[in-house]
Design a protein around this motif. Structure first.
Motif, PDB file in Angstrom:
ATOM      1  N   GLU A   3     113.019  25.206   5.511  1.00 45.64           N
ATOM      2  CA  GLU A   3     113.426  25.612   6.853  1.00 45.64           C
ATOM      3  C   GLU A   3     114.228  24.498   7.521  1.00 45.64           C
ATOM      4  OE1 GLU A   3     111.655  26.428  11.325  1.00 45.64           O
ATOM      5  OE2 GLU A   3     110.290  25.970   9.667  1.00 45.64           O
ATOM      6  N   SER A   4     113.746  23.259   7.380  1.00 45.37           N
ATOM      7  CA  SER A   4     114.440  22.120   7.976  1.00 45.37           C
ATOM      8  C   SER A   4     115.863  22.007   7.440  1.00 45.37           C
ATOM      9  CB  SER A   4     113.669  20.821   7.686  1.00 45.37           C
ATOM     10  OG  SER A   4     112.395  20.864   8.256  1.00 45.37           O
ATOM     11  N   LYS A   6     117.779  24.340   6.231  1.00 47.33           N
ATOM     12  CA  LYS A   6     118.619  25.416   6.752  1.00 47.33           C
ATOM     13  C   LYS A   6     119.031  25.143   8.207  1.00 47.33           C
ATOM     14  CE  LYS A   6     116.891  29.133   3.795  1.00 47.33           C
ATOM     15  NZ  LYS A   6     116.139  30.431   3.736  1.00 47.33           N
ATOM     16  N   VAL A   7     118.082  24.636   8.997  1.00 47.91           N
ATOM     17  CA  VAL A   7     118.384  24.327  10.401  1.00 47.91           C
ATOM     18  C   VAL A   7     119.472  23.255  10.478  1.00 47.91           C
ATOM     19  CG1 VAL A   7     117.491  23.345  12.542  1.00 47.91           C
ATOM     20  CG2 VAL A   7     116.119  24.994  11.271  1.00 47.91           C
ATOM     21  N   LEU A   8     119.311  22.198   9.689  1.00 42.89           N
ATOM     22  CA  LEU A   8     120.278  21.099   9.711  1.00 42.89           C
ATOM     23  C   LEU A   8     121.639  21.562   9.200  1.00 42.89           C
ATOM     24  CD1 LEU A   8     117.968  18.239   8.396  1.00 42.89           C
ATOM     25  CD2 LEU A   8     118.779  18.557  10.733  1.00 42.89           C
ATOM     26  N   SER A  10     122.922  24.377   9.513  1.00 40.94           N
ATOM     27  CA  SER A  10     123.558  25.250  10.509  1.00 40.94           C
ATOM     28  C   SER A  10     124.411  24.459  11.497  1.00 40.94           C
ATOM     29  CB  SER A  10     122.492  26.050  11.270  1.00 40.94           C
ATOM     30  OG  SER A  10     121.749  25.214  12.153  1.00 40.94           O
ATOM     31  N   ASP A  32     119.159  13.772   8.400  1.00 35.83           N
ATOM     32  CA  ASP A  32     117.936  14.487   8.044  1.00 35.83           C
ATOM     33  C   ASP A  32     116.776  13.517   8.217  1.00 35.83           C
ATOM     34  OD1 ASP A  32     115.804  15.791   6.941  1.00 35.83           O
ATOM     35  OD2 ASP A  32     116.687  16.083   4.964  1.00 35.83           O
ATOM     36  N   ILE A  95     117.567  17.028  16.777  1.00 34.69           N
ATOM     37  CA  ILE A  95     117.470  18.408  16.303  1.00 34.69           C
ATOM     38  C   ILE A  95     116.004  18.682  15.988  1.00 34.69           C
ATOM     39  CG2 ILE A  95     118.178  20.063  14.538  1.00 34.69           C
ATOM     40  CD1 ILE A  95     120.675  18.289  14.089  1.00 34.69           C
ATOM     41  N   ARG A  96     115.467  19.773  16.525  1.00 33.66           N
ATOM     42  CA  ARG A  96     114.067  20.137  16.298  1.00 33.66           C
ATOM     43  C   ARG A  96     113.970  21.460  15.533  1.00 33.66           C
ATOM     44  NH1 ARG A  96     110.305  17.328  19.632  1.00 33.66           N
ATOM     45  NH2 ARG A  96     111.338  15.934  21.137  1.00 33.66           N
ATOM     46  N   ASP A  97     112.848  21.632  14.837  1.00 37.11           N
ATOM     47  CA  ASP A  97     112.639  22.884  14.121  1.00 37.11           C
ATOM     48  C   ASP A  97     111.903  23.876  15.019  1.00 37.11           C
ATOM     49  OD1 ASP A  97     110.000  22.069  14.189  1.00 37.11           O
ATOM     50  OD2 ASP A  97     109.873  21.577  12.063  1.00 37.11           O
ATOM     51  N   SER A  98     111.493  24.995  14.461  1.00 41.45           N
ATOM     52  CA  SER A  98     110.847  26.051  15.256  1.00 41.45           C
ATOM     53  C   SER A  98     109.498  25.622  15.808  1.00 41.45           C
ATOM     54  CB  SER A  98     110.673  27.315  14.409  1.00 41.45           C
ATOM     55  OG  SER A  98     109.886  27.036  13.258  1.00 41.45           O
TER      56      SER A  98
END
Length: 221
Positions: A3-4, A6-8, A10, A32, A95-98
């Motif tokens: 997930e991390s 994919k977020v990064l 993006s 990262d 940048i933070r995750d969900s």
């Protein structure tokens, strides 16, 4: 971790469009922070500072997180000087995750050397008055946010490096890395590192003294 990633990833189009808009003097770097020791995962116009994929962060703790102006997960407009004496004006956003864990940083580095030269030229014709503003003191919530971010960094650095038969020189190298990155500038960090490494804080301080002494010897030579 997936997930991390994919977020990064993006943020890559944002990095490309930012660099394209502001031209070759604008470098954009995505870090990262789930892999702090090799945090640089993407760069555009990396000739500005020479950042390479696989390198680690430089200013995140020492300059960004410790700044009184760091609020709402970003710091804009801070400067640093490269080895070849060029002034770089930078901005860093976390940048933070969900789950609201800090997983990365989006950094913009702009080479302002040409602008500085122009400003010096214009100063011979124009008088300017600079108003010095007093920085506001961080609130308790902001201090807690910074401490939480550094805690995550410490945990991630140690988690990625520690193994059951870790030797003394490996622990010293790990502490040297964290010292270089400014981790120990924050209150309580020695105790947290000691706890996660399974050693006493006295041992951490002795390792730091050893690192400092070796560094001094190297400069003397």
């Amino acid at each position: 971790m997936e997930e991390s990633k994919k977020v990064l990833e993006s943020f890559i189009p944002v990095a490309k469009s930012t660099a394209k808009m502001f031209g070759p003097n604008c470098e954009v770097v995505i870090h990262d922070l789930t892999n702090p020791r090799c945090s640089v995962m993407f760069t555009v116009n990396n000739h500005v500072t020479g950042r390479e994929i696989g390198q680690s962060f430089d200013h995140l703790v020492k300059t960004v997180l410790r700044s009184e102006d760091f609020k709402d997960d970003y710091l804009a407009g801070y400067t640093f000087v490269t080895e070849d004496k060029r002034t770089i004006r930078s901005s860093t956003s976390l940048i933070r995750d969900s789950k609201q864990n800090v997983i990365g940083a989006f950094c913009i580095n702009f080479d302002v050397e040409a602008l500085n030269q122009m400003q010096q030229f214009m100063s011979t014709f124009l008088s300017t008055q600079v108003e010095v503003q007093k920085n506001e003191t961080k609130s308790d919530d902001e201090i807690e946010n910074v401490e939480g971010i550094v805690d995550q960094l410490i945990q991630q650095i140690i988690q990625n490096s520690v193994h059951p038969v870790m030797k003394r020189h490996e622990k010293i190298e790990l502490i040297r890395f964290m010292d270089e990155k400014g981790i120990f500038l924050l209150k309580g960090s020695v105790e947290k590192v000691a706890s996660l490494l399974g050693i006493s804080k006295v041992t951490v301080y002795s390792y730091l003294d050893e690192i400092k002494n070796k560094s001094s010897e190297g400069r003397i030579k």
